[in-house]
Design a protein around this motif. Structure first.
Motif, PDB file in Angstrom:
ATOM      1  N   LEU A 256       1.346  -1.159   0.039  1.00 33.95           N
ATOM      2  CA  LEU A 256      -0.264   0.277  -0.047  1.00 33.95           C
ATOM      3  C   LEU A 256       0.739   1.175   0.014  1.00 33.95           C
ATOM      4  O   LEU A 256       0.159   2.144  -0.914  1.00 33.95           O
ATOM      5  CB  LEU A 256      -1.129  -0.225   1.272  1.00 33.95           C
ATOM      6  CG  LEU A 256      -2.279  -0.937   1.079  1.00 33.95           C
ATOM      7  CD1 LEU A 256      -3.209  -1.177   2.228  1.00 33.95           C
ATOM      8  CD2 LEU A 256      -2.727  -1.364   0.403  1.00 33.95           C
ATOM      9  N   CYS A 259       2.383   2.123  -3.475  1.00 33.40           N
ATOM     10  CA  CYS A 259       1.281   3.281  -4.341  1.00 33.40           C
ATOM     11  C   CYS A 259       1.070   3.645  -3.942  1.00 33.40           C
ATOM     12  O   CYS A 259       0.138   4.428  -4.333  1.00 33.40           O
ATOM     13  CB  CYS A 259      -0.415   1.890  -4.796  1.00 33.40           C
ATOM     14  SG  CYS A 259       0.394  -0.069  -4.769  1.00 33.40           S
ATOM     15  N   ILE A 261      -1.199   4.377  -1.216  1.00 33.26           N
ATOM     16  CA  ILE A 261      -2.557   4.345  -1.114  1.00 33.26           C
ATOM     17  C   ILE A 261      -2.683   4.022   0.184  1.00 33.26           C
ATOM     18  O   ILE A 261      -2.054   3.794   1.245  1.00 33.26           O
ATOM     19  CB  ILE A 261      -3.378   3.320  -1.641  1.00 33.26           C
ATOM     20  CG1 ILE A 261      -3.056   3.183  -3.292  1.00 33.26           C
ATOM     21  CG2 ILE A 261      -4.667   2.987  -0.999  1.00 33.26           C
ATOM     22  CD1 ILE A 261      -3.691   1.964  -4.416  1.00 33.26           C
ATOM     23  N   LEU A 270     -12.031   2.736  -4.089  1.00 30.83           N
ATOM     24  CA  LEU A 270     -10.706   2.004  -4.896  1.00 30.83           C
ATOM     25  C   LEU A 270     -11.483   1.578  -6.240  1.00 30.83           C
ATOM     26  O   LEU A 270     -12.545   1.175  -6.293  1.00 30.83           O
ATOM     27  CB  LEU A 270      -9.289   1.286  -4.357  1.00 30.83           C
ATOM     28  CG  LEU A 270      -8.758   1.811  -3.572  1.00 30.83           C
ATOM     29  CD1 LEU A 270      -7.955   0.388  -2.630  1.00 30.83           C
ATOM     30  CD2 LEU A 270      -8.401   3.166  -3.180  1.00 30.83           C
ATOM     31  N   GLU A 273      -7.955   0.845 -11.340  1.00 32.59           N
ATOM     32  CA  GLU A 273      -6.044   0.959 -11.589  1.00 32.59           C
ATOM     33  C   GLU A 273      -5.364   0.828 -10.331  1.00 32.59           C
ATOM     34  O   GLU A 273      -4.277   0.429 -10.291  1.00 32.59           O
ATOM     35  CB  GLU A 273      -5.939   1.737 -11.683  1.00 32.59           C
ATOM     36  CG  GLU A 273      -6.508   2.072 -13.394  1.00 32.59           C
ATOM     37  CD  GLU A 273      -7.667   2.313 -13.929  1.00 32.59           C
ATOM     38  OE1 GLU A 273      -9.216   2.447 -12.687  1.00 32.59           O
ATOM     39  OE2 GLU A 273      -8.833   2.495 -14.402  1.00 32.59           O
ATOM     40  N   SER A 274      -6.239   0.786  -8.656  1.00 32.62           N
ATOM     41  CA  SER A 274      -5.685   1.204  -7.418  1.00 32.62           C
ATOM     42  C   SER A 274      -5.532  -0.636  -7.103  1.00 32.62           C
ATOM     43  O   SER A 274      -4.174  -1.061  -6.908  1.00 32.62           O
ATOM     44  CB  SER A 274      -6.505   1.577  -7.376  1.00 32.62           C
ATOM     45  OG  SER A 274      -6.871   3.133  -7.302  1.00 32.62           O
ATOM     46  N   LYS A 277      -2.384  -1.647  -9.338  1.00 32.10           N
ATOM     47  CA  LYS A 277      -1.071  -1.540  -8.991  1.00 32.10           C
ATOM     48  C   LYS A 277      -0.694  -2.550  -7.483  1.00 32.10           C
ATOM     49  O   LYS A 277       0.284  -2.485  -6.940  1.00 32.10           O
ATOM     50  CB  LYS A 277      -1.014  -0.115  -8.049  1.00 32.10           C
ATOM     51  CG  LYS A 277      -1.169   1.160  -9.018  1.00 32.10           C
ATOM     52  CD  LYS A 277      -1.595   2.045  -8.775  1.00 32.10           C
ATOM     53  CE  LYS A 277      -1.601   3.279 -10.214  1.00 32.10           C
ATOM     54  NZ  LYS A 277      -1.104   4.420  -9.391  1.00 32.10           N
TER      55      LYS A 277
END
Length: 283
Positions: A256, A259, A261, A270, A273-274, A277
């Motif tokens: 995380l 990324c 995030i 989310l 795309e998230s 990743k």
């Protein structure tokens, strides 16, 4: 003119063969010309197309597809409809009717004798909608278009954006495989008998090699992440993934962070795309 869009004709047919619509099989027969045109128009069927139809029922949509397509492969579970379909489809030589459970069909094997383009056009029984759509998407078959008449709530989930109440694992899974949009909302009185809720016509246009499209390395892990994130929606992303994956919490924290995030977010915020990743960071 397709006389099966008249409720009186449907009622007459059912009486003639001593049949009643099965609640258990989700039989609500389409009896609305406008709705029928919306479905067929969205599919944009041409004479080179091979169309797969799930649940032909009395053959209302089947007829319209057969007028336009090269071949229609119709899968019907209810064998009691055999004599009805023999009558309503008698004038069409390009229909292949198979009595099977659509969830148990090997679609790759079914389509082996045919060449593309392939399309799916179906008024789906509500009770099989989600597993059947996912099964068709996961076959890896390159569908030209997929047009489904589904419960409106399901259509809203399929098209939902991240951060909305309707967004869930189905939303991301379908949108991973295809571009999705709602074509029309269909009221209950378009069916015989009318269901208790509205329906919607949904168009899916499949992505060619979705993994490559999104730059995904591990598809299995990607779907496991989505299931974990939405399986416990009230938990933070970190806690939901830790509980739902066989991966050390520290590894998830590093992924995380890599990324960018925040751990405190919830999975429902989310997008695809998230999750791609995160999956790539953990691979």
């Amino acid at each position: 003119m397709n006389d099966l869009v008249r409720p009186s004709r449907v009622s007459e047919l059912l009486r003639a063969y001593g049949l009643n619509p099965s609640k258990g099989l989700g039989q609500n027969f389409l009896v609305d010309r406008h709705a029928l045109e919306k479905i067929v128009g969205a599919a944009d069927v041409h004479d080179e197309d091979v169309c797969l139809e799930i649940g032909p029922g009395l053959g209302t949509l089947t007829r319209e597809l057969a007028e336009r397509a090269r071949t229609v492969l119709a899968i019907e579970k209810d064998k009691k409809l055999t004599p009805v379909l023999a009558e309503t489809l008698a004038d069409y030589a390009n229909i292949e009717l198979q009595f099977s459970d659509a969830l148990e069909v090997d679609y790759r094997k079914l389509l082996e004798p045919y060449s593309p383009p392939f399309k799916v056009v179906a008024n789906l029984p509500y009770y099989v909608t989600t597993p059947l759509i996912m099964q068709l998407l996961e076959t890896g078959i390159k569908w030209g278009k997929m047009v489904f008449l589904v419960q409106r709530e399901v259509a809203e989930r399929m098209t939902a954006r991240p951060g909305t109440e309707a967004c869930g694992s189905l939303s991301l899974a379908v949108q991973y495989y295809a571009q999705v949009k709602t074509i029309a909302v269909i009221p209950p009185n378009a069916f015989f008998p009318p269901p208790k809720v509205s329906s919607a016509v949904v168009l899916l246009e499949g992505r060619d090699k979705p993994g490559q499209h999104f730059g995904l390395v591990n598809e299995k892990l990607f779907f496991a992440l989505i299931r974990a994130a939405f399986g416990q929606r009230r938990k933070t992303l970190l806690n939901a993934l830790s509980a739902g994956l066989d991966v050390p919490k520290a590894d998830i924290q590093r992924a995380l962070a890599g990324c960018g995030i925040p751990e405190s977010l919830r999975g429902e915020t989310l997008g695809i795309e998230s999750f791609v990743k995160i999956a790539n960071q953990l691979t």
